[in-house]
Write an enzyme that holds these catalytic residues in place. Structure first.
Site, PDB file in Angstrom:
ATOM      1  N   LYS A  92     -33.341 -15.098 -43.751  1.00 60.60           N
ATOM      2  CA  LYS A  92     -34.297 -14.802 -42.675  1.00 60.60           C
ATOM      3  C   LYS A  92     -34.643 -13.310 -42.682  1.00 60.60           C
ATOM      4  CE  LYS A  92     -34.363 -15.621 -37.732  1.00 60.60           C
ATOM      5  NZ  LYS A  92     -33.476 -16.004 -36.639  1.00 60.60           N
ATOM      6  N   SER A  95     -35.047 -11.341 -28.057  1.00 62.37           N
ATOM      7  CA  SER A  95     -35.703 -10.389 -28.970  1.00 62.37           C
ATOM      8  C   SER A  95     -37.073 -10.932 -29.367  1.00 62.37           C
ATOM      9  CB  SER A  95     -34.848 -10.186 -30.227  1.00 62.37           C
ATOM     10  OG  SER A  95     -33.579  -9.684 -29.888  1.00 62.37           O
ATOM     11  N   ARG A 111     -27.747 -17.777 -21.307  1.00 62.76           N
ATOM     12  CA  ARG A 111     -28.958 -17.573 -20.495  1.00 62.76           C
ATOM     13  C   ARG A 111     -29.280 -18.793 -19.644  1.00 62.76           C
ATOM     14  NH1 ARG A 111     -32.056 -15.187 -25.564  1.00 62.76           N
ATOM     15  NH2 ARG A 111     -30.580 -16.655 -26.450  1.00 62.76           N
ATOM     16  N   HIS A 139     -28.796  -8.097 -24.215  1.00 58.70           N
ATOM     17  CA  HIS A 139     -27.633  -7.845 -25.076  1.00 58.70           C
ATOM     18  C   HIS A 139     -26.761  -6.737 -24.475  1.00 58.70           C
ATOM     19  CE1 HIS A 139     -30.466  -9.046 -28.603  1.00 58.70           C
ATOM     20  NE2 HIS A 139     -29.604 -10.041 -28.469  1.00 58.70           N
TER      21      HIS A 139
HETATM   22  N1  COD Z   1     -28.813 -12.348 -21.723  1.00 54.37           N
HETATM   23  C1  COD Z   1     -27.513 -12.524 -22.068  1.00 54.37           C
HETATM   24  N2  COD Z   1     -27.071 -12.681 -23.329  1.00 54.37           N
HETATM   25  C2  COD Z   1     -27.982 -12.657 -24.283  1.00 54.37           C
HETATM   26  C3  COD Z   1     -29.359 -12.485 -24.025  1.00 54.37           C
HETATM   27  C4  COD Z   1     -29.761 -12.327 -22.664  1.00 54.37           C
HETATM   28  N3  COD Z   1     -31.039 -12.174 -22.324  1.00 54.37           N
HETATM   29  N4  COD Z   1     -30.020 -12.528 -25.202  1.00 54.37           N
HETATM   30  C5  COD Z   1     -29.082 -12.718 -26.138  1.00 54.37           C
HETATM   31  N5  COD Z   1     -27.852 -12.802 -25.602  1.00 54.37           N
HETATM   32  C6  COD Z   1     -26.547 -12.940 -26.253  1.00 54.37           C
HETATM   33  C7  COD Z   1     -26.181 -14.349 -26.630  1.00 54.37           C
HETATM   34  O1  COD Z   1     -24.798 -14.462 -26.486  1.00 54.37           O
HETATM   35  C8  COD Z   1     -26.446 -14.413 -28.097  1.00 54.37           C
HETATM   36  O2  COD Z   1     -25.551 -15.274 -28.758  1.00 54.37           O
HETATM   37  C9  COD Z   1     -26.185 -12.972 -28.538  1.00 54.37           C
HETATM   38  O3  COD Z   1     -26.567 -12.183 -27.428  1.00 54.37           O
HETATM   39  C10 COD Z   1     -27.021 -12.552 -29.718  1.00 54.37           C
HETATM   40  O4  COD Z   1     -28.374 -12.915 -29.529  1.00 54.37           O
HETATM   41  P1  COD Z   1     -29.381 -12.803 -30.776  1.00 54.37           P
HETATM   42  O5  COD Z   1     -30.602 -13.555 -30.413  1.00 54.37           O
HETATM   43  O6  COD Z   1     -29.527 -11.383 -31.169  1.00 54.37           O
HETATM   44  O7  COD Z   1     -28.590 -13.463 -31.960  1.00 54.37           O
HETATM   45  P2  COD Z   1     -28.530 -14.949 -32.513  1.00 54.37           P
HETATM   46  O8  COD Z   1     -28.542 -15.945 -31.407  1.00 54.37           O
HETATM   47  O9  COD Z   1     -29.558 -15.064 -33.570  1.00 54.37           O
HETATM   48  O10 COD Z   1     -27.064 -14.899 -33.187  1.00 54.37           O
HETATM   49  C11 COD Z   1     -26.423 -16.026 -33.610  1.00 54.37           C
HETATM   50  C12 COD Z   1     -25.061 -15.701 -34.262  1.00 54.37           C
HETATM   51  C13 COD Z   1     -25.173 -14.596 -35.281  1.00 54.37           C
HETATM   52  C14 COD Z   1     -24.126 -15.219 -33.173  1.00 54.37           C
HETATM   53  C15 COD Z   1     -24.585 -17.032 -34.874  1.00 54.37           C
HETATM   54  O11 COD Z   1     -25.584 -17.562 -35.696  1.00 54.37           O
HETATM   55  C16 COD Z   1     -23.316 -16.886 -35.701  1.00 54.37           C
HETATM   56  O12 COD Z   1     -22.248 -16.783 -35.136  1.00 54.37           O
HETATM   57  N6  COD Z   1     -23.463 -16.847 -37.018  1.00 54.37           N
HETATM   58  C17 COD Z   1     -22.362 -16.645 -37.947  1.00 54.37           C
HETATM   59  C18 COD Z   1     -22.226 -17.781 -38.972  1.00 54.37           C
HETATM   60  C19 COD Z   1     -21.139 -18.722 -38.581  1.00 54.37           C
HETATM   61  O13 COD Z   1     -20.004 -18.344 -38.359  1.00 54.37           O
HETATM   62  N7  COD Z   1     -21.506 -19.993 -38.480  1.00 54.37           N
HETATM   63  C20 COD Z   1     -20.610 -21.014 -38.066  1.00 54.37           C
HETATM   64  C21 COD Z   1     -20.551 -21.040 -36.556  1.00 54.37           C
HETATM   65  S1  COD Z   1     -19.861 -22.496 -36.034  1.00 54.37           S
END
Ligand code: COD
Length: 159
Positions: A41, A127, A90, A17
């Site tokens: 969640k 995570s 990723r 991140h």
């Molecule tokens: N390397 C690079 N980038 C990374 C890595 C890594 N190792 N790990 C994570 N990321 C980036 C990715 O871009 C990821 O999207 C972001 O970090 C966040 O990762 P997480 O795992 O903390 O979060 P997620 O994937 O659970 O988050 C999802 C969102 C909250 C972004 C998504 O669900 C969302 O946009 N929700 C809002 C509701 C909404 O608008 N829905 C309609 C969408 S069409």
């Protein structure tokens, strides 16, 4: 001002991140990290704890701030005055779902999504994996800031 949102769950923040946030901070005037409040969640850390860790981990970036949101990401972007979402990719497996969300978001509001390829050091990092490694006594020091690792050990001992 060119503003971008980096959204996610950040339960907890990882070096993957932080790599994306750091690179985005060099491209935009301001980057807002948006922590999703997902009522369906339960995370390992509360939203407040995640925000606190993100603030500490990004304290060296003058143009990065952290906020939480619930509901649609595009509404959060509008409220923050951001026209761009920055996401890290990723692997190809991330792409299918991310593409759908990006297309939905542009259809809903015109908010653009910029995909950044992950740093190869972190291409397998999430995570969830970090929580698993620490839970079973593994060393996650290459994947999260030290203070996050310490909080993970403490929290997972309690569970
Ligand atoms: N390397 C690079 N980038 C990374 C890595 C890594 N190792 N790990 C994570 N990321 C980036 C990715 O871009 C990821 O999207 C972001 O970090 C966040 O990762 P997480 O795992 O903390 O979060 P997620 O994937 O659970 O988050 C999802 C969102 C909250 C972004 C998504 O669900 C969302 O946009 N929700 C809002 C509701 C909404 O608008 N829905 C309609 C969408 S069409």
């Amino acid at each position: 001002m060119r503003r971008a949102v980096c959204p996610g769950s950040f339960d907890p923040v990882t070096n993957g991140h932080l790599d994306i946030v750091g690179r985005a901070s060099r491209l935009f005037d301001e980057v807002i990290i948006g922590v999703l409040i997902n009522q369906s969640k339960t995370g390992l850390f509360t939203i407040e704890e995640r925000i606190e860790m993100l603030r500490e981990a990004t304290s060296s970036y003058a143009n990065v701030r952290v906020a939480s949101f619930h509901g649609l990401l595009v509404d959060f972007c509008r409220a923050q005055g951001a026209a761009v979402v920055v996401k890290g990719l990723r692997a190809v497996s991330d792409f299918d779902y991310e593409l759908q969300m990006a297309q939905m978001n542009i259809g809903l509001s015109g908010v653009e999504t910029l995909f950044m390829p992950t740093n190869p050091l972190y291409s397998f990092l999430s995570s969830s994996l970090v929580k698993d490694v620490v839970k079973w006594g593994g060393d996650a020091s290459a994947y999260v800031p030290d203070f996050v690792g310490e909080r993970l050990v403490t929290r997972l001992k309690q569970n």
